[in-house]
Design an enzyme around this catalytic site. Structure first.
Site, PDB file in Angstrom:
ATOM      1  N   ARG A  27       1.467  -3.495 -12.997  1.00 47.75           N
ATOM      2  CA  ARG A  27       1.128  -2.088 -13.174  1.00 47.75           C
ATOM      3  C   ARG A  27       1.291  -1.635 -14.623  1.00 47.75           C
ATOM      4  O   ARG A  27       0.734  -0.609 -15.018  1.00 47.75           O
ATOM      5  CB  ARG A  27       1.977  -1.218 -12.250  1.00 47.75           C
ATOM      6  CG  ARG A  27       1.491  -1.173 -10.811  1.00 47.75           C
ATOM      7  CD  ARG A  27       0.065  -0.654 -10.677  1.00 47.75           C
ATOM      8  NE  ARG A  27      -0.174   0.616 -11.316  1.00 47.75           N
ATOM      9  CZ  ARG A  27       0.038   1.793 -10.755  1.00 47.75           C
ATOM     10  NH1 ARG A  27       0.500   1.849  -9.523  1.00 47.75           N
ATOM     11  NH2 ARG A  27      -0.206   2.906 -11.411  1.00 47.75           N
ATOM     12  N   ARG A  68       4.015  -1.267   2.936  1.00 42.01           N
ATOM     13  CA  ARG A  68       4.217  -1.205   1.483  1.00 42.01           C
ATOM     14  C   ARG A  68       5.097  -2.347   0.992  1.00 42.01           C
ATOM     15  O   ARG A  68       5.859  -2.186   0.037  1.00 42.01           O
ATOM     16  CB  ARG A  68       4.796   0.148   1.057  1.00 42.01           C
ATOM     17  CG  ARG A  68       3.833   1.310   1.279  1.00 42.01           C
ATOM     18  CD  ARG A  68       4.426   2.609   0.772  1.00 42.01           C
ATOM     19  NE  ARG A  68       3.607   3.748   1.148  1.00 42.01           N
ATOM     20  CZ  ARG A  68       4.039   5.003   1.236  1.00 42.01           C
ATOM     21  NH1 ARG A  68       5.305   5.282   0.973  1.00 42.01           N
ATOM     22  NH2 ARG A  68       3.219   5.983   1.575  1.00 42.01           N
ATOM     23  N   ARG A  93       6.032  -0.984  -5.736  1.00 43.72           N
ATOM     24  CA  ARG A  93       6.797  -0.685  -6.941  1.00 43.72           C
ATOM     25  C   ARG A  93       8.218  -1.221  -6.946  1.00 43.72           C
ATOM     26  O   ARG A  93       8.831  -1.313  -8.000  1.00 43.72           O
ATOM     27  CB  ARG A  93       6.835   0.838  -7.153  1.00 43.72           C
ATOM     28  CG  ARG A  93       5.514   1.431  -7.556  1.00 43.72           C
ATOM     29  CD  ARG A  93       5.574   2.948  -7.577  1.00 43.72           C
ATOM     30  NE  ARG A  93       5.666   3.489  -6.227  1.00 43.72           N
ATOM     31  CZ  ARG A  93       5.827   4.787  -5.963  1.00 43.72           C
ATOM     32  NH1 ARG A  93       5.948   5.637  -6.962  1.00 43.72           N
ATOM     33  NH2 ARG A  93       5.879   5.215  -4.708  1.00 43.72           N
ATOM     34  N   TYR A 121      -6.768  14.372   3.153  1.00 41.08           N
ATOM     35  CA  TYR A 121      -6.720  14.165   1.701  1.00 41.08           C
ATOM     36  C   TYR A 121      -7.994  14.708   1.045  1.00 41.08           C
ATOM     37  O   TYR A 121      -7.943  15.340  -0.019  1.00 41.08           O
ATOM     38  CB  TYR A 121      -6.580  12.683   1.381  1.00 41.08           C
ATOM     39  CG  TYR A 121      -5.167  12.168   1.376  1.00 41.08           C
ATOM     40  CD1 TYR A 121      -4.303  12.480   0.338  1.00 41.08           C
ATOM     41  CD2 TYR A 121      -4.693  11.338   2.386  1.00 41.08           C
ATOM     42  CE1 TYR A 121      -3.005  11.993   0.310  1.00 41.08           C
ATOM     43  CE2 TYR A 121      -3.398  10.852   2.372  1.00 41.08           C
ATOM     44  CZ  TYR A 121      -2.559  11.179   1.325  1.00 41.08           C
ATOM     45  OH  TYR A 121      -1.263  10.703   1.307  1.00 41.08           O
ATOM     46  N   ASP A 168      -5.966   0.688  -0.839  1.00 45.59           N
ATOM     47  CA  ASP A 168      -5.519   2.056  -0.616  1.00 45.59           C
ATOM     48  C   ASP A 168      -6.416   2.697   0.428  1.00 45.59           C
ATOM     49  O   ASP A 168      -7.630   2.445   0.458  1.00 45.59           O
ATOM     50  CB  ASP A 168      -5.559   2.867  -1.911  1.00 45.59           C
ATOM     51  CG  ASP A 168      -4.860   4.213  -1.757  1.00 45.59           C
ATOM     52  OD1 ASP A 168      -3.635   4.272  -1.988  1.00 45.59           O
ATOM     53  OD2 ASP A 168      -5.525   5.199  -1.387  1.00 45.59           O
TER      54      ASP A 168
END
Length: 345
Positions: free
Chosen positions: A39, A26, A30, A152, A75
């Site tokens: 974003r 990652r 963010r 998921y 992703d």
């Protein structure tokens, strides 16, 4: 620097490297102002649908941090979209699937994936990146492990206990294995396509594998992860396999054939390396929360990991999971600089 001299490629092959290579799971995300600015204008799925934006986000940490590898911005759940699942991302909560997979009909309805047609934006991004990254900074392509992606798909979102997935595994194992078989084909095809597009390393993320005991892992996850990684075994790229909370599974995870095993922060690096054996390289394993510590303490924690690596060939420095939101960028850069300074030959 020639391609063969890239520190990460040398370490993955357990050859001497000029420095201990370092990158971060990652590392594009963010915590970076450049990413947050993008974003504000694009959703995650929009970023993953445009090759130029995939390229930009992938390159941001390479420019800002001086890391030894670029990890493709994408992703692990993207292949579920062409398979027919309605995937979205909820702010503060993560992925959400409106039509989770629960029945034989649901599994039978899952469509095959054509990577070029269905995930072509990601592959185009890889091709652009292959021309823009310097030779000593390889691009890492990746997929999720079939167990994690399947969890998921069954849960419909994050799976803190994986109750629905485990219910299927134990009460309807024929459904679970049918789902795993479909996902293995889709993920394997996608990983092969990434390598052919220009990825020079691959990683298989099995984020939820640690929820299984060793018996269930060997029965319900290992065969499918191994099958995915075997698809790229003859393509000349190092294969990294990483699971969260999976220290008890490391001896089994090495059976996937991965040349590099990722270690999370819950086990010490030397103990984890002993579990997978000296014939494997290891990646890890700083606690992501340690990046919030004052720099002197952060350096001490880096020192402890490097001491446990003991200068052995085959160590790729990384976190024990992904960088957390709010992490100070200057602390991330300081770790890169310090690892390079401490390990320069």
């Amino acid at each position: 620097m020639a391609v063969s001299e890239a520190p990460l490629l040398a370490a993955a092959a357990r050859r001497p490297a000029p420095v201990t290579p370092i990158w971060f799971m990652r590392q594009a995300g963010r915590y970076m102002p450049e990413y947050r600015a993008l974003r504000e204008r694009h959703t995650l799925l929009e970023l993953c649908a445009q090759p130029e934006l995939i390229t930009e986000v992938t390159l941001q940490p390479v420019r800002a941090l001086g890391v030894d590898a670029a990890i493709l911005f994408a992703d692990i759940l993207l292949p579920l979209v062409p398979m027919g699942l309605d995937l979205g991302f909820v702010a503060g909560e993560g992925p959400a699937i409106a039509n989770p997979v629960r029945t034989a009909h649901d599994i039978a309805s899952l469509r095959a994936v054509d990577p070029e047609a269905d995930l072509g934006a990601v592959l185009s991004g890889i091709r652009i990146l292959s021309g823009e990254l310097p030779p000593h900074v390889p691009l890492i392509g990746f997929v999720g492990g079939p167990f994690t992606v399947g969890t998921y798909a069954v849960e419909g979102g994050p799976a803190r206990q994986a109750l629905e997935a485990k219910r299927m595994m134990h009460a309807a194992p024929e459904l679970w294995h049918a789902l795993m078989q479909k996902l293995t084909v889709a993920l394997g095809d996608f990983l092969v396509a990434q390598v052919r597009a220009g990825a020079r390393v691959v990683q298989l993320f099995d984020s939820w594998a640690g929820l299984l005991d060793a018996h269930d892992y060997r029965t319900h996850a290992l065969p499918y992860s191994r099958a995915v990684l075997e698809r790229v075994a003859d393509l000349g790229v190092p294969r990294i396999h990483f699971g969260v909370g999976a220290s008890h599974l490391l001896p089994a995870m090495r059976e996937t054939g991965a040349e590099v095993l990722g270690l999370d922060w819950r086990t010490s690096l030397d103990e984890g390396w002993a579990s997978v054996g000296p014939d494997r390289a290891v990646q890890g394993n700083l606690d992501p929360a340690a990046l919030f510590a004052p720099l002197p303490e952060l350096r001490r924690r880096v020192d402890r990991i490097l001491e446990r690596a003991a200068g052995r060939d085959g160590h790729i420095f990384n976190l024990g999971h992904g960088i957390l939101p709010g992490t100070p960028v200057d602390h991330v850069r300081a770790v890169v600089d310090y690892v390079h300074e401490r390990t320069a030959g």
